[in-house]
Design a protein around this motif. Structure first.
Motif: not given
Length: 194
Positions: A19-22, A171-172, A180-182, A186-188
């Motif tokens: 998530f940090l990378e995204k 549910n991670m 991947t969807e989540k 965050v990226y978008r």
């Protein structure tokens, strides 16, 4: 917009690190975000322990020279992004120790003698990206939304930050967790946020 990203997880091979990378990837593609600073609390070996004694008083924490760098980062930022797991219904102790020390009286807020203080961090915005093993609705149904109330009302609103966005992903650890969807969500968001 200047963005400070505060990452709190001890493992760089974790989903939280993805998530940090995204967040970084989306932010770098966003023309509204001019500068980024990243604070990895574990890599930094941030000391989350509060120490108060005759020489070190709580009321003087806002001018502790050991915390000056972190105060400057907060003052520099227009947007502060917190990325962390939710453990036992709340952020990790490392992040809470950072919050305890950084959001101090006479830096983040000023007592006015009334019921509520004057928030000194007005005009900033916050995004919280958090993950948890349990189901997505667990914090709402079983904990009365304690995590969001803690972060938004008890902390950010208190110091004058009104604009707070949450990405709270459940549910991670499940193969059906749509990781991947989540991550792409965050990226978008960071690719276009203003």
């Amino acid at each position: 917009m200047k963005t400070l990203i505060i990452y709190t997880h001890p493992n760089h091979n974790s989903l939280v690190y993805s998530f940090l990378e995204k967040v970084i990837e989306g932010s770098k593609e966003n023309p509204n975000i001019k500068e980024i600073q990243i604070l990895d609390l574990y890599e930094e070996s941030f000391n989350p322990l509060l120490v108060f004694n005759k020489e070190k008083r709580r009321r003087d924490m806002y001018r502790d020279p050991n915390l000056e760098k972190y105060r400057e980062q907060i003052m520099w930022a227009d947007k502060i992004v917190f990325i962390y797991p939710i453990w036992w219904g709340r952020p990790p102790a490392m992040l809470m120790g950072y919050i305890d020390q950084m959001f101090a009286s006479n830096f983040a807020y000023k007592d006015k003698g009334g019921l509520l203080p004057e928030g000194l961090l007005k005009g900033k915005s916050v995004v919280c990206v958090s993950t948890m093993k349990g189901p997505a609705n667990y914090p709402l149904l079983y904990l009365n939304n304690a995590h969001k109330i803690l972060m938004k009302r008890a902390l950010f609103s208190y110091v004058g930050i009104k604009k707070v966005k949450f990405f709270e992903f459940g549910n991670m650890e499940s193969p059906k967790g749509k990781q991947t969807e989540k991550l792409n969500k965050v990226y978008r968001y960071f690719q276009s946020v203003k």
